[in-house]
Design a protein around this motif. Structure first.
Motif, short mmCIF file in Angstrom:
data_model
loop_
_atom_site.label_atom_id
_atom_site.label_comp_id
_atom_site.label_asym_id
_atom_site.label_seq_id
_atom_site.Cartn_x
_atom_site.Cartn_y
_atom_site.Cartn_z
N TRP A 131 0.57 -0.98 -0.59
CA TRP A 131 -0.17 0.18 -0.17
C TRP A 131 0.89 1.38 -0.11
N ALA A 132 0.20 2.27 -0.50
CA ALA A 132 0.56 3.99 -0.25
C ALA A 132 0.67 5.10 1.14
N GLU A 133 1.04 5.22 1.52
CA GLU A 133 1.24 6.05 2.22
C GLU A 133 1.41 7.82 1.74
N PRO A 134 0.49 8.49 1.96
CA PRO A 134 -0.66 9.08 2.53
C PRO A 134 -1.41 8.53 1.35
N ASP A 135 -1.51 8.40 0.71
CA ASP A 135 -2.27 8.20 -1.13
C ASP A 135 -1.99 7.47 -2.14
N LEU A 150 2.78 16.57 -7.70
CA LEU A 150 4.06 16.67 -8.20
C LEU A 150 4.71 16.44 -7.04
N GLY A 151 5.72 16.74 -7.01
CA GLY A 151 6.54 17.47 -5.86
C GLY A 151 6.38 16.85 -4.33
N SER A 152 5.07 16.00 -4.27
CA SER A 152 4.98 15.82 -2.60
C SER A 152 5.55 13.82 -2.63
N PRO A 153 6.13 14.26 -0.97
CA PRO A 153 6.54 12.50 -0.77
C PRO A 153 5.35 10.73 -0.64
N VAL A 154 5.54 10.52 -0.60
CA VAL A 154 5.16 8.90 -0.76
C VAL A 154 5.92 8.66 -0.30
N THR A 155 5.44 7.04 0.44
CA THR A 155 5.94 5.76 1.07
C THR A 155 4.92 4.54 1.09
N PHE A 179 9.38 1.49 1.52
CA PHE A 179 10.21 2.25 0.09
C PHE A 179 9.84 3.69 0.35
N PHE A 180 10.86 4.65 0.03
CA PHE A 180 10.54 6.20 -0.27
C PHE A 180 10.64 7.15 -0.98
N ILE A 181 9.93 7.70 -1.74
CA ILE A 181 9.98 8.50 -2.55
C ILE A 181 9.90 10.23 -1.85
N PRO A 182 11.39 10.82 -2.13
CA PRO A 182 10.32 12.34 -1.34
C PRO A 182 10.52 13.47 -2.40
N TYR A 183 10.18 13.27 -3.34
CA TYR A 183 9.70 13.54 -4.38
C TYR A 183 9.18 13.32 -5.44
N MET A 184 7.75 12.88 -5.36
CA MET A 184 6.79 12.50 -6.62
C MET A 184 6.96 13.85 -8.08
#
Length: 281
Positions: free
Chosen positions: A32-36, A41-46, A83-88
């Motif tokens: 799953w992905a957080e926060p969504d 564009l430019g927001s982080p996601v885990t 798995f962390f994406i700092p900048y979408m």
């Protein structure tokens, strides 16, 4: 033991997507992905992958394209890795699956998780036809339109359960791309909040900026009350009882008392006058 476990973990997190991963009979992990899964564009996601307590490493893959090299991966606990994406960006959009490894081998793949990036194009407009005020039980048409050449639109509903509808292109009198969505029946006691996006079917996971939110208002939502409920409300004091007859009786008694007092007063005055006339004689 610890150096061995660390080496296996690093191997599991850094395996190339081209490495052959054999699916065994182990339980599939949860992804799953957080926060969504729909990220601006430019927001982080885990991205989280949860396996079992005996997992020794985790592996994330993306369909048709390799994982971006700068994605940060760590194992938070024995049964979970992130798995962390700092900048979408567009480069992270895609459909992902994950695996975990334990002494018995590699697990089955997780269910796919799509990661969508928004904000690459200008926002469309969302409106309700004929009005955002809808009668209870009614159906309303929502129109999502844009000046850009989109061939697909998506409508999302906010709330406890996020719903979405994908729709293809519709004609517009002025040649403007648009989609029409039928929503309903409308029920009271729920917030009907929507937004829409436009995108091109050739790159389906890259959406426009979100439209402004549109909230529908449900009219005629007052609840009807049964006669038995009315009686119960009267008995419990929720509504005042009808004392019309009792008040009439009280008014009648008060009037009678006034009449009697008037008669007695008249008799007293008349008796006093007769007594004064007798004394003068």
């Amino acid at each position: 033991m610890l150096p061995t476990l660390t080496a296996l973990l690093c191997l599991g997190l850094s395996l190339s997507p081209r490495t052959h991963v054999q699916a065994g009979k182990l339980f599939k992990p949860t992804l799953w992905a957080e926060p969504d899964s729909v990220i601006i564009l430019g927001s982080p996601v885990t991205i989280w992958c949860q396996g079992t307590l005996d997992a020794q490493g985790y592996h994330l893959v993306r369909e048709r394209r390799p994982i971006a090299s700068n994605m940060q991966s760590t194992q938070e606990s024995r049964d979970k890795a992130k798995f962390f994406i700092p900048y979408m960006t567009v480069h992270y959009a895609g459909q992902y699956r994950c695996y975990y490894q334990n002494p018995a081998g590699w697990s089955e793949p997780s269910e796919p998780q799509e990661l969508v990036v928004t904000g690459l194009y200008g926002k469309p407009t969302l409106s309700a036809l004929p009005s955002p005020v809808v009668a209870s039980g009614g159906i309303v048409t929502l129109q999502c339109a844009s000046q850009l050449e989109f061939d697909m639109f998506i409508l999302t509903q906010e709330g406890n359960h996020k719903l979405s509808w994908h729709f293809g292109l519709h004609g517009h009198p002025h040649g403007q791309p648009q989609a029409l969505f039928s929503v309903g029946p409308m029920t009271p006691g729920h917030r009907w909040i929507f937004r829409c996006y436009g995108y091109n079917s050739k790159i389906p996971l890259v959406w426009s900026e979100s439209s402004d939110t549109l909230e529908l208002l449900v009219s005629g939502a007052a609840e009807t009350t049964s006669p038995s409920q009315n009686q119960s409300d009267i008995e419990t004091g929720k509504y005042p009882q009808d004392h019309t007859m009792e008040n009439l009786i009280r008014v009648g008694i008060a009037g009678l008392i006034l009449v009697i007092l008037g008669i007695l007063l008249f008799e007293a005055q008349h008796s006093q006058r007769r007594h004064q006339g007798t004394s003068r004689r």
